[in-house]
Enzyme design. Structure first.
Site: not given
Ligand code: AMP
Length: 202
Positions: A21, A96, A152
């Site tokens: 994504k 999320r 995750r």
């Molecule tokens: P991502 O790059 O989207 O996989 O995000 C990496 C990490 O950032 C996640 O595993 C969460 O720890 C944190 N994170 C990102 N977006 C959110 C969100 N909308 N709410 C809470 N934590 C987030």
């Protein structure tokens, strides 16, 4: 494109970690001339720069847990209030969970706006895990350990997947097969958005 007729597309891309994504979001945002707002990227940039926010969220990201909703939503509200997001944006990684959906709804409604489309990238769990393992080797992300990856994906299935039915009830979800070449997948997303009447710049 002449002034006053700029495309406005308010998009969200959702999919499990490893669905691609991030990559697809950048491509789609570029073709619409809108900024990508990725909460994961914002958190990682803050960690790298050693800001107060970065220090607050380092352990949370490493464990693969979610940053508290209020804090995350406040960061997104700030980002969406910047000028470049006036005519549209592509959200990646936010909302999320259903609480964050409520926060976003409230914020956008306050501006007389709503999301136009939610792109759901469909990728089987085994495929996501395989891609994340590869990324761990290639990029060395500290949250791409086996344990954090599984955690995750569990959070995605338990907390994030339910937001899809909320948006499905609104009729704005485009489910796209996320297995294929990068170009094929971009093409599928473009076709779905075009069918919705959303126009790309190029
Ligand atoms: P991502 O790059 O989207 O996989 O995000 C990496 C990490 O950032 C996640 O595993 C969460 O720890 C944190 N994170 C990102 N977006 C959110 C969100 N909308 N709410 C809470 N934590 C987030």
């Amino acid at each position: 494109m002449t002034e006053g007729t700029r495309t406005a597309a308010r998009l969200l891309i959702v999919g499990p970690q490893g669905s691609g994504k991030g990559t697809q979001g950048v491509r789609i945002a570029e073709s619409f001339g809108i900024p990508v707002v990725s909460t994961g990227d914002i958190f990682r940039a803050n960690i790298k720069q050693g800001t107060e926010l970065g220090q607050k969220v380092t352990a949370i990201l490493d464990a693969g847990d979610l940053v508290p909703d209020e804090l995350t939503s406040e960061i997104v509200r700030d980002r969406l209030s910047q000028e470049d997001a006036e005519n549209g944006f592509l959200l990646d990684g936010y909302p999320r969970n259903t609480t964050q959906v409520g926060h976003l709804d409230e914020f956008l409604a306050g501006r007389g706006e709503a999301l136009d489309a939610v792109i759901l990238l469909d990728v089987p769990r085994e495929e996501s895990i395989a891609r994340l393992r590869l990324r761990a080797v290639e990029q060395g992300r500290s949250d791409d350990t086996e344990e954090a990856i599984a955690h995750r994906l569990d959070i995605y299935e338990n907390e994030t997947a339910p937001i899809i039915s909320v948006y499905e009830e609104r009729g704005i979800v485009d489910r796209v097969d996320g297995v294929g070449s990068l170009d094929e997948i971009t093409e599928r997303i473009s076709a779905a958005l075009t069918a919705r009447g959303l126009r790309e710049l190029v």
